[in-house]
Design a protein around this motif. Structure first.
Motif, PDB file in Angstrom:
ATOM      1  N   UNK A  76       0.659  -1.108   0.140  1.00  0.00           N
ATOM      2  CA  UNK A  76      -0.127   0.025   0.078  1.00  0.00           C
ATOM      3  C   UNK A  76       0.863   1.154   0.050  1.00  0.00           C
ATOM      4  N   UNK A  77       0.121   2.300  -0.445  1.00  0.00           N
ATOM      5  CA  UNK A  77       0.962   3.577  -0.667  1.00  0.00           C
ATOM      6  C   UNK A  77       1.387   4.077   0.592  1.00  0.00           C
ATOM      7  N   UNK A  78       2.617   4.286   0.882  1.00  0.00           N
ATOM      8  CA  UNK A  78       3.150   4.576   2.281  1.00  0.00           C
ATOM      9  C   UNK A  78       3.251   6.156   2.363  1.00  0.00           C
ATOM     10  N   UNK A  79       2.963   6.772   1.234  1.00  0.00           N
ATOM     11  CA  UNK A  79       3.054   8.232   1.476  1.00  0.00           C
ATOM     12  C   UNK A  79       1.606   8.672   2.015  1.00  0.00           C
ATOM     13  N   UNK A  80       0.637   7.987   1.508  1.00  0.00           N
ATOM     14  CA  UNK A  80      -0.775   8.537   1.913  1.00  0.00           C
ATOM     15  C   UNK A  80      -1.165   8.286   3.331  1.00  0.00           C
ATOM     16  N   UNK A  81      -0.245   7.217   3.810  1.00  0.00           N
ATOM     17  CA  UNK A  81      -0.467   6.851   5.506  1.00  0.00           C
ATOM     18  C   UNK A  81       0.155   7.772   6.220  1.00  0.00           C
ATOM     19  N   UNK A  82       1.467   8.425   5.555  1.00  0.00           N
ATOM     20  CA  UNK A  82       2.373   9.202   6.463  1.00  0.00           C
ATOM     21  C   UNK A  82       1.602  10.737   6.435  1.00  0.00           C
ATOM     22  N   UNK A  83       0.729  10.981   5.537  1.00  0.00           N
ATOM     23  CA  UNK A  83       0.368  12.192   5.542  1.00  0.00           C
ATOM     24  C   UNK A  83      -0.717  12.365   6.795  1.00  0.00           C
ATOM     25  N   UNK A  84      -1.618  11.729   6.808  1.00  0.00           N
ATOM     26  CA  UNK A  84      -2.571  11.422   8.030  1.00  0.00           C
ATOM     27  C   UNK A  84      -2.338  11.004   9.227  1.00  0.00           C
ATOM     28  N   UNK A  85      -1.329  10.281   9.502  1.00  0.00           N
ATOM     29  CA  UNK A  85      -0.821   9.746  10.783  1.00  0.00           C
ATOM     30  C   UNK A  85       0.251  10.527  11.342  1.00  0.00           C
ATOM     31  N   UNK A  86       0.425  10.416  12.660  1.00  0.00           N
ATOM     32  CA  UNK A  86       1.541  10.928  13.229  1.00  0.00           C
ATOM     33  C   UNK A  86       2.428   9.821  13.914  1.00  0.00           C
ATOM     34  N   UNK A  87       3.664  10.113  14.084  1.00  0.00           N
ATOM     35  CA  UNK A  87       4.462   9.150  14.890  1.00  0.00           C
ATOM     36  C   UNK A  87       4.170   8.580  16.194  1.00  0.00           C
ATOM     37  N   UNK A  88       4.804   7.589  16.928  1.00  0.00           N
ATOM     38  CA  UNK A  88       4.538   7.376  18.088  1.00  0.00           C
ATOM     39  C   UNK A  88       4.859   8.618  19.062  1.00  0.00           C
ATOM     40  N   UNK A  89       6.137   9.139  18.723  1.00  0.00           N
ATOM     41  CA  UNK A  89       6.509  10.155  19.572  1.00  0.00           C
ATOM     42  C   UNK A  89       6.052  11.567  19.372  1.00  0.00           C
ATOM     43  N   UNK A  90       5.232  11.613  18.297  1.00  0.00           N
ATOM     44  CA  UNK A  90       4.405  12.819  17.947  1.00  0.00           C
ATOM     45  C   UNK A  90       3.266  12.657  18.855  1.00  0.00           C
ATOM     46  N   UNK A  91       2.555  11.681  18.964  1.00  0.00           N
ATOM     47  CA  UNK A  91       1.293  11.496  19.591  1.00  0.00           C
ATOM     48  C   UNK A  91       1.343  11.507  21.102  1.00  0.00           C
ATOM     49  N   UNK A  92       2.800  11.093  21.491  1.00  0.00           N
ATOM     50  CA  UNK A  92       2.739  10.651  23.153  1.00  0.00           C
ATOM     51  C   UNK A  92       3.623  12.246  23.693  1.00  0.00           C
ATOM     52  N   UNK A  93       3.900  12.868  22.830  1.00  0.00           N
ATOM     53  CA  UNK A  93       4.445  14.323  23.276  1.00  0.00           C
ATOM     54  C   UNK A  93       3.432  15.267  23.658  1.00  0.00           C
ATOM     55  N   UNK A  94       3.695  15.883  24.780  1.00  0.00           N
ATOM     56  CA  UNK A  94       2.618  16.924  25.268  1.00  0.00           C
ATOM     57  C   UNK A  94       2.671  18.106  24.272  1.00  0.00           C
ATOM     58  N   UNK A  95       1.537  18.855  24.004  1.00  0.00           N
ATOM     59  CA  UNK A  95       1.466  19.875  23.286  1.00  0.00           C
ATOM     60  C   UNK A  95       2.429  21.188  23.843  1.00  0.00           C
TER      61      UNK A  95
END
Length: 122
Positions: A76-95
């Motif tokens: 499956x296209x990897x670029x399409x998934x990367x545009x919509x999702x965040x990495x684990x570090x980005x999701x767990x980091x506080x704003x």
């Protein structure tokens, strides 16, 4: 399509392991050597088992290589998934906290020298 190719590759690899284990080495001590000691090879009239197993090994290896090669292009296209999702570090980091913008940075004050009264001359 990708899942189908991965399943085919897994089945081919499992069968390839089994066929390789069935092949007897030159000394005759493989798994087919144990079958030959029971007399089943002689009774069943199988003389060219080595040729058959070597052809099956080559065919399964070819199927495995082709399936792995084609599966790479069906990912499956990897670029399409990367545009919509965040990495684990980005999701767990506080704003980040919003700080007000300052026009000039605040510098520390220079130390002041106290004024002493002038000493009268003698």
């Amino acid at each position: 399509m990708h899942v189908f190719l991965v399943i085919i590759a897994l089945l081919a690899s499992i069968l390839l392991i089994g066929v390789i284990l069935l092949q007897s080495p030159k000394s005759g001590s493989g798994l087919t050597g144990g079958i030959a000691s029971l007399g089943t090879v002689q009774t069943l009239g199988v003389r060219r088992t080595g040729d058959f197993l070597s052809k099956v090994t080559a065919a399964l290896a070819a199927v495995l290589m082709v399936a792995a090669f084609i599966a790479q292009f069906t990912l499956p296209a990897r670029e399409a998934r990367q545009k919509d999702s965040k990495s684990v570090l980005q999701e767990s980091a506080p704003a980040p906290a919003q700080t007000p913008a300052r026009s000039q940075p605040v510098l520390p004050k220079a130390p002041t020298i106290p004024d002493f009264p002038a000493v009268p001359a003698k």
